[in-house]
Design an enzyme around this catalytic site. Structure first.
Site, PDB file in Angstrom:
ATOM      1  N   GLU A  91      38.426 -42.831  51.538  1.00  8.70           N
ATOM      2  CA  GLU A  91      37.933 -43.699  50.484  1.00  8.70           C
ATOM      3  C   GLU A  91      38.471 -43.276  49.128  1.00  8.70           C
ATOM      4  O   GLU A  91      38.629 -42.086  48.860  1.00  8.70           O
ATOM      5  CB  GLU A  91      36.402 -43.632  50.439  1.00  8.70           C
ATOM      6  CG  GLU A  91      35.772 -44.172  51.690  1.00  8.70           C
ATOM      7  CD  GLU A  91      34.262 -44.000  51.693  1.00  8.70           C
ATOM      8  OE1 GLU A  91      33.690 -43.657  50.648  1.00  8.70           O
ATOM      9  OE2 GLU A  91      33.684 -44.205  52.765  1.00  8.70           O
ATOM     10  N   CYS A 104      38.734 -41.706  41.613  1.00  8.07           N
ATOM     11  CA  CYS A 104      38.061 -40.659  42.382  1.00  8.07           C
ATOM     12  C   CYS A 104      38.733 -40.596  43.747  1.00  8.07           C
ATOM     13  O   CYS A 104      38.710 -41.571  44.496  1.00  8.07           O
ATOM     14  CB  CYS A 104      36.574 -41.005  42.509  1.00  8.07           C
ATOM     15  SG  CYS A 104      35.660 -39.847  43.541  1.00  8.07           S
ATOM     16  N   CYS A 111      34.516 -34.028  56.206  1.00 11.12           N
ATOM     17  CA  CYS A 111      34.316 -32.728  55.561  1.00 11.12           C
ATOM     18  C   CYS A 111      33.545 -31.833  56.531  1.00 11.12           C
ATOM     19  O   CYS A 111      32.648 -32.289  57.229  1.00 11.12           O
ATOM     20  CB  CYS A 111      33.518 -32.878  54.266  1.00 11.12           C
ATOM     21  SG  CYS A 111      33.252 -31.316  53.394  1.00 11.12           S
ATOM     22  N   CYS A 115      26.902 -30.552  54.132  1.00 10.97           N
ATOM     23  CA  CYS A 115      25.757 -30.756  53.237  1.00 10.97           C
ATOM     24  C   CYS A 115      24.964 -31.953  53.780  1.00 10.97           C
ATOM     25  O   CYS A 115      25.524 -33.043  53.925  1.00 10.97           O
ATOM     26  CB  CYS A 115      26.238 -31.009  51.816  1.00 10.97           C
ATOM     27  SG  CYS A 115      27.367 -29.730  51.211  1.00 10.97           S
ATOM     28  N   CYS A 118      24.905 -35.643  52.251  1.00 11.44           N
ATOM     29  CA  CYS A 118      26.192 -36.268  51.918  1.00 11.44           C
ATOM     30  C   CYS A 118      26.737 -37.061  53.105  1.00 11.44           C
ATOM     31  O   CYS A 118      26.834 -36.533  54.220  1.00 11.44           O
ATOM     32  CB  CYS A 118      27.179 -35.172  51.513  1.00 11.44           C
ATOM     33  SG  CYS A 118      28.879 -35.730  51.362  1.00 11.44           S
ATOM     34  N   GLY A 161      35.598 -35.004  51.265  1.00 12.94           N
ATOM     35  CA  GLY A 161      36.241 -33.726  51.541  1.00 12.94           C
ATOM     36  C   GLY A 161      35.986 -32.653  50.511  1.00 12.94           C
ATOM     37  O   GLY A 161      35.546 -32.920  49.398  1.00 12.94           O
ATOM     38  N   GLU A 162      36.261 -31.427  50.913  1.00 13.28           N
ATOM     39  CA  GLU A 162      36.107 -30.273  50.032  1.00 13.28           C
ATOM     40  C   GLU A 162      37.510 -29.806  49.602  1.00 13.28           C
ATOM     41  O   GLU A 162      38.268 -29.269  50.417  1.00 13.28           O
ATOM     42  CB  GLU A 162      35.351 -29.159  50.769  1.00 13.28           C
ATOM     43  CG  GLU A 162      35.417 -27.790  50.119  1.00 13.28           C
ATOM     44  CD  GLU A 162      35.088 -27.775  48.617  1.00 13.28           C
ATOM     45  OE1 GLU A 162      34.192 -28.516  48.175  1.00 13.28           O
ATOM     46  OE2 GLU A 162      35.753 -27.023  47.886  1.00 13.28           O
ATOM     47  N   SER A 193      36.202 -30.956  41.951  1.00 12.63           N
ATOM     48  CA  SER A 193      34.818 -30.598  42.273  1.00 12.63           C
ATOM     49  C   SER A 193      34.763 -29.817  43.577  1.00 12.63           C
ATOM     50  O   SER A 193      35.285 -30.258  44.598  1.00 12.63           O
ATOM     51  CB  SER A 193      33.980 -31.875  42.404  1.00 12.63           C
ATOM     52  OG  SER A 193      32.661 -31.557  42.819  1.00 12.63           O
ATOM     53  N   SER A 216      29.351 -27.994  42.684  1.00 16.09           N
ATOM     54  CA  SER A 216      28.174 -28.688  43.204  1.00 16.09           C
ATOM     55  C   SER A 216      27.117 -27.651  43.547  1.00 16.09           C
ATOM     56  O   SER A 216      27.176 -27.013  44.589  1.00 16.09           O
ATOM     57  CB  SER A 216      28.556 -29.486  44.451  1.00 16.09           C
ATOM     58  OG  SER A 216      29.524 -30.441  44.106  1.00 16.09           O
ATOM     59  N   LEU A 217      26.163 -27.481  42.651  1.00 15.47           N
ATOM     60  CA  LEU A 217      25.183 -26.407  42.820  1.00 15.47           C
ATOM     61  C   LEU A 217      23.974 -26.886  43.629  1.00 15.47           C
ATOM     62  O   LEU A 217      23.651 -26.332  44.664  1.00 15.47           O
ATOM     63  CB  LEU A 217      24.761 -25.901  41.437  1.00 15.47           C
ATOM     64  CG  LEU A 217      24.429 -24.421  41.335  1.00 15.47           C
ATOM     65  CD1 LEU A 217      25.552 -23.557  41.857  1.00 15.47           C
ATOM     66  CD2 LEU A 217      24.108 -24.055  39.882  1.00 15.47           C
ATOM     67  N   CYS A 335      30.281 -40.771  48.193  1.00 19.21           N
ATOM     68  CA  CYS A 335      31.442 -40.426  49.000  1.00 19.21           C
ATOM     69  C   CYS A 335      31.123 -40.550  50.482  1.00 19.21           C
ATOM     70  O   CYS A 335      30.085 -40.127  50.952  1.00 19.21           O
ATOM     71  CB  CYS A 335      31.999 -39.051  48.636  1.00 19.21           C
ATOM     72  SG  CYS A 335      31.022 -37.660  49.188  1.00 19.21           S
TER      73      CYS A 335
HETATM   74  N1  SAH Z   1      33.234 -31.556  48.315  1.00 19.42           N
HETATM   75  C1  SAH Z   1      33.212 -31.543  46.902  1.00 19.42           C
HETATM   76  C2  SAH Z   1      33.675 -32.833  46.251  1.00 19.42           C
HETATM   77  C3  SAH Z   1      33.223 -34.145  46.856  1.00 19.42           C
HETATM   78  S1  SAH Z   1      31.530 -34.612  46.704  1.00 19.42           S
HETATM   79  C4  SAH Z   1      31.850 -31.155  46.400  1.00 19.42           C
HETATM   80  O1  SAH Z   1      30.914 -31.138  47.179  1.00 19.42           O
HETATM   81  O2  SAH Z   1      31.748 -30.845  45.219  1.00 19.42           O
HETATM   82  C5  SAH Z   1      31.323 -35.046  45.005  1.00 19.42           C
HETATM   83  C6  SAH Z   1      29.905 -34.840  44.499  1.00 19.42           C
HETATM   84  O3  SAH Z   1      29.003 -35.800  45.067  1.00 19.42           O
HETATM   85  C7  SAH Z   1      29.335 -33.481  44.865  1.00 19.42           C
HETATM   86  O4  SAH Z   1      28.652 -32.917  43.767  1.00 19.42           O
HETATM   87  C8  SAH Z   1      28.363 -33.819  45.954  1.00 19.42           C
HETATM   88  O5  SAH Z   1      27.391 -32.841  46.117  1.00 19.42           O
HETATM   89  C9  SAH Z   1      27.833 -35.143  45.468  1.00 19.42           C
HETATM   90  N2  SAH Z   1      27.142 -35.919  46.484  1.00 19.42           N
HETATM   91  C10 SAH Z   1      27.429 -36.031  47.784  1.00 19.42           C
HETATM   92  N3  SAH Z   1      26.543 -36.832  48.403  1.00 19.42           N
HETATM   93  C11 SAH Z   1      25.684 -37.259  47.458  1.00 19.42           C
HETATM   94  C12 SAH Z   1      24.554 -38.116  47.469  1.00 19.42           C
HETATM   95  N4  SAH Z   1      24.158 -38.679  48.594  1.00 19.42           N
HETATM   96  N5  SAH Z   1      23.909 -38.335  46.305  1.00 19.42           N
HETATM   97  C13 SAH Z   1      24.331 -37.748  45.160  1.00 19.42           C
HETATM   98  N6  SAH Z   1      25.394 -36.933  45.088  1.00 19.42           N
HETATM   99  C14 SAH Z   1      26.065 -36.681  46.227  1.00 19.42           C
HETATM  100 FE1  SF4 Z   2      31.644 -31.874  51.827  1.00 15.87          FE
HETATM  101 FE2  SF4 Z   2      31.140 -32.093  49.200  1.00 15.87          FE
HETATM  102 FE3  SF4 Z   2      29.922 -33.687  50.983  1.00 15.87          FE
HETATM  103 FE4  SF4 Z   2      29.256 -31.103  50.872  1.00 15.87          FE
HETATM  104  S1  SF4 Z   2      28.969 -32.636  49.257  1.00 15.87           S
HETATM  105  S2  SF4 Z   2      29.652 -32.267  52.748  1.00 15.87           S
HETATM  106  S3  SF4 Z   2      31.249 -30.198  50.412  1.00 15.87           S
HETATM  107  S4  SF4 Z   2      32.098 -33.641  50.543  1.00 15.87           S
END
Ligand code: SAH
Ligand code: SF4
Length: 364
Positions: A91, A104, A111, A115, A118, A161-162, A193, A216-217, A335
């Site tokens: 995407e 983006c 990934c 998490c 996500c 993806g990461e 990110s 992403s904390l 994402c």
């Molecule tokens: N893998 C990387 C970059 C892609 S995700 C990362 O995790 O940083 C981009 C951002 O979207 C990250 O901060 C992720 O935690 C956040 N994200 C993913 N799923 C989400 C959701 N359902 N609601 C809000 N933020 C989300």
């Molecule tokens: Fe992967 Fe980022 Fe989604 Fe975590 S938030 S599963 S690292 S894409």
């Protein structure tokens, strides 16, 4: 067939030298691809016909097959789902703001970080993208904007993806994008990110770039972060923050911390205060994002008053903290969400959840 965007300028020059072409040809081709937005070799009219034909036999310029395209109701967010030649899906999103046009991009199909909140994490990892496949997403958005009288101003690596789990290809893509004879975008207009892969952050800090880093904390105690961001068990908060401090010390850049606000889970005053402790003395910025609901996770977005209370605690400690407007909810712009939707999956019925919403994996 190789993807032309997978080649550095030197790599392309080496191929052309082997074909007996003069040295300036590589720059000429890059000019067509990155500056003039050519999508076919036939369009490169100042190249000899024989060379154009040979290039077309050897190299591809269009690895992305559009499968679905969505526009948000307000028209400011546009999302594409692309199929790659091997069938993997990725995407790419365009977010338009009054003063910015941001692409983006995805760095992996799926990934492996898992998490639970996500949509991409819920699907697992299919494969890494190549540098060229990442660059192709940027070019697609740039060309779309160009055709509509606009210009791309920013790039964020926040798609599927990461990035640091695919470091070499991501770094190569970054080099192609910032190369003055490549796409040529300013380094400060790019943000990568990461979920917090410590060796990746350390390597990134040593590249000598001015590219922005976002982390992403989502939680400020290991007990909670272990559950929301499973890689925290490998790279716990102290190690993560130490690597971030190194990045800030080396680059003098401000780091953005992302925090998806999940009602009753990580939106408490205790978490806000723990976050403040971690960020003391750091050039930081906190971005609060109300959770985007996904099919496989029963959590809910924090209500505005919880978000505001959290924001006030962080700001009171002198740390800039903004609430990010969720963009494109109606185009499944979180994402990974469009891919899931395109497969025709139905949302699960979400019962009133336990304190920490459980991950639900659908049979796949
Ligand atoms: N893998 C990387 C970059 C892609 S995700 C990362 O995790 O940083 C981009 C951002 O979207 C990250 O901060 C992720 O935690 C956040 N994200 C993913 N799923 C989400 C959701 N359902 N609601 C809000 N933020 C989300
Ligand atoms: Fe992967 Fe980022 Fe989604 Fe975590 S938030 S599963 S690292 S894409």
């Amino acid at each position: 067939m190789r993807l032309l965007y997978d080649l550095t300028l030197d790599e392309l020059a080496a191929v052309l030298a082997e074909w007996g072409e003069p040295p300036y040809r590589a720059r000429q081709i890059w000019g067509w691809v990155y500056r003039r937005g050519a999508t076919t070799f036939a369009a490169m009219t100042d190249l000899p016909k024989a060379l154009r034909d040979r290039l077309a036999e050897m190299f591809s310029l269009s690895p992305l097959q559009p499968v679905a395209e969505r526009v948000s109701r307000d028209g400011w967010t546009r999302k594409w789902l692309f199929a790659l030649p091997d069938g993997a899906a990725v995407e790419t999103v365009l977010m338009e703001f009054t003063d910015r046009r941001t692409a983006c991009v995805s760095t992996q199909a799926g990934c492996a970080m898992g998490c639970p909140f996500c949509a991409t994490g819920q699907m697992g990892l299919l494969r890494n993208l190549t540098a060229g496949e990442i660059v192709a997403q940027v070019l697609h958005v740039a060309r779309w904007l160009e055709a509509h009288g606009e210009r791309l101003t920013h790039i964020v690596f926040m798609g599927m993806g990461e990035p640091f789990a695919n470091y070499a290809q991501v770094a190569k893509a970054l080099r192609l994008l910032i190369h003055p004879e490549g796409f040529g975008i300013g380094q400060r207009r790019i943000t990568v990110s990461t979920v917090g892969i410590v060796p990746g952050i350390r390597r990134f800090a040593q590249e000598g770039w001015q590219i922005n880093l976002a982390v992403s904390l989502h939680a400020a105690t290991d007990a909670l972060r272990d559950r929301l961001v499973p890689i925290n068990r490998v790279y716990p908060l102290d190690a993560l923050m130490e690597a971030v401090r190194e990045y800030v010390a080396r680059t003098r850049r401000r780091v953005t911390f992302e925090w998806a606000m999940i009602r009753g889970v990580n939106d408490t005053p205790e978490q806000a205060r723990a976050l403040v402790e971690h960020l003391r003395g750091l050039r930081a910025h906190v971005n609060l994002i109300p959770l985007n609901p996904t099919l496989g996770f029963a959590g809910e977005p924090s209500p505005p008053e919880r978000v505001e209370a959290f924001r006030r605690i962080v700001e009171a400690a002198g740390i800039p903290c903004t609430v990010r407007v969720r963009r494109g909810i109606d185009v499944a712009a979180g994402c990974g969400q469009l891919r899931v939707e395109a497969q025709g999956r139905r949302p699960l019925i979400q019962p009133a959840g336990p304190p920490l919403p459980a991950l639900r994996r659908e049979g796949r």
